[in-house]
Write an enzyme that holds these catalytic residues in place. Structure first.
Site, PDB file in Angstrom:
ATOM      1  N   HIS A 151      -3.407  -6.073   2.639  1.00  0.00           N
ATOM      2  CA  HIS A 151      -3.084  -6.557   1.291  1.00  0.00           C
ATOM      3  C   HIS A 151      -1.779  -5.930   0.786  1.00  0.00           C
ATOM      4  O   HIS A 151      -0.869  -6.630   0.324  1.00  0.00           O
ATOM      5  CB  HIS A 151      -4.254  -6.200   0.368  1.00  0.00           C
ATOM      6  CG  HIS A 151      -4.242  -6.875  -0.966  1.00  0.00           C
ATOM      7  ND1 HIS A 151      -3.674  -6.297  -2.081  1.00  0.00           N
ATOM      8  CD2 HIS A 151      -4.761  -8.056  -1.375  1.00  0.00           C
ATOM      9  CE1 HIS A 151      -3.847  -7.107  -3.129  1.00  0.00           C
ATOM     10  NE2 HIS A 151      -4.509  -8.181  -2.720  1.00  0.00           N
TER      11      HIS A 151
ATOM     12  N   ASP B 156      -1.767   0.065  -3.869  1.00  0.00           N
ATOM     13  CA  ASP B 156      -2.583  -0.924  -3.185  1.00  0.00           C
ATOM     14  C   ASP B 156      -3.329  -0.278  -2.023  1.00  0.00           C
ATOM     15  O   ASP B 156      -3.776   0.863  -2.130  1.00  0.00           O
ATOM     16  CB  ASP B 156      -1.675  -2.068  -2.709  1.00  0.00           C
ATOM     17  CG  ASP B 156      -2.361  -3.412  -2.773  1.00  0.00           C
ATOM     18  OD1 ASP B 156      -3.154  -3.710  -1.854  1.00  0.00           O
ATOM     19  OD2 ASP B 156      -2.112  -4.165  -3.731  1.00  0.00           O
TER      20      ASP B 156
ATOM     21  N   SER C 121      -2.677 -11.549  -6.927  1.00  0.00           N
ATOM     22  CA  SER C 121      -2.111 -10.441  -6.154  1.00  0.00           C
ATOM     23  C   SER C 121      -0.741 -10.803  -5.613  1.00  0.00           C
ATOM     24  O   SER C 121       0.154  -9.947  -5.522  1.00  0.00           O
ATOM     25  CB  SER C 121      -3.024 -10.082  -4.975  1.00  0.00           C
ATOM     26  OG  SER C 121      -4.176  -9.417  -5.389  1.00  0.00           O
TER      27      SER C 121
END
Length: 264
Positions: free
Chosen positions: A85, A24, A244
């Site tokens: 994220h 990520d 996600s």
């Protein structure tokens, strides 16, 4: 409401002796994560895309690093939704339990292998594929050996993986090699708190779903985060939503299963 009934699973397993790779934006050393992070790698080869001043290196920190005006030096608009994220995903998987702060991940005794393959200014196909291979212990040229190969690999970036319902061959070949080693690779659909699938998560290729929430207030997934907008700020927690956020639920469940039976 729909969920994953994780409390009953905790009677059997907390994810011990399993490493989950989070491919990520990197992972921040949040106090609820720091005890479960093992050394990873930054695979962003282009300093412009990485926006950290260099290419590939041994620091896979999730550092926000969004240009002050939101525009990357290559003229591309920075992807603000990617901010922290990877840190958010890591918390869902393995935030520490019973440490008197924050929350618990679904597999709180598992280890997180942070593998940075996405920056605010983009990525390259070769960076992502090398990151996936390295995470599973496969050899990557001119890269140090991975001392903590993952049993589970979390991929929270579905649009990069396929066109329609078909996986790009470059990825499929790697997945086949990883599957042959018994490694679980996770990229899934999401559900709302009522068990419904958002429009973005529908399609004939969907075979498994997990909670991903929606962006409405108090309807998302709560996890580790940071207050920083262009650099590291205060460690905190925040809601986010989407496929996600669904993938780490499955990755963590796979870690619980692998902890009980490594051959699962």
């Amino acid at each position: 409401e729909y969920g994953i009934n994780v409390k009953s699973a905790w009677q059997r397993s907390l994810g011990d002796n399993v490493t989950v790779a989070v491919i990520d934006t990197g992972v921040n050393h949040h106090p609820d994560l720091v005890n479960n992070i093992v050394p990873g790698y930054d695979f962003l080869s282009d300093a412009i895309q990485a926006d950290d001043g260099d290419g590939r290196d041994s620091d896979p920190s999730d550092s926000a690093m969004v240009p002050k005006n939101g525009i990357c030096s290559n003229g591309r608009k920075a992807e603000s939704y990617m901010r922290w994220h990877g840190t958010h995903i890591a918390g869902t998987i393995a935030a520490s339990a019973n440490n008197k702060i924050g929350m618990s991940g679904i597999s709180p005794n598992a280890k997180i292998l942070p593998v940075r393959a996405f920056g605010p200014c983009g990525t390259r196909f070769s960076d992502v594929t090398d990151a996936i291979k390295w995470a599973g212990g496969l050899k990557v040229q001119d890269t140090p050996e991975n001392r903590y190969p993952a049993q589970v690999i979390n991929l929270s970036f579905g649009s990069y993986l396929n066109s329609g319902s078909k996986c790009f061959k470059g990825y499929q070949d790697i997945f086949d090699e990883l599957h042959a080693k018994g490694i679980v690779v996770v990229s899934v659909s999401s559900t709302t708190r009522m068990g419904e699938r958002p429009v973005a998560s529908c399609g004939s290729s969907v075979s498994i779903s997990a909670p991903g929430g929606t962006h409405a207030p108090n309807q998302g997934i709560f996890s580790t985060f940071n207050t920083g907008m262009i650099s590291v700020g205060e460690h905190n927690y925040s809601e986010n939503a989407g496929t996600s956020m669904a993938a780490p639920h499955i990755s963590a469940i796979a870690a619980l299963a692998k902890s009980v039976n490594p051959d699962a």
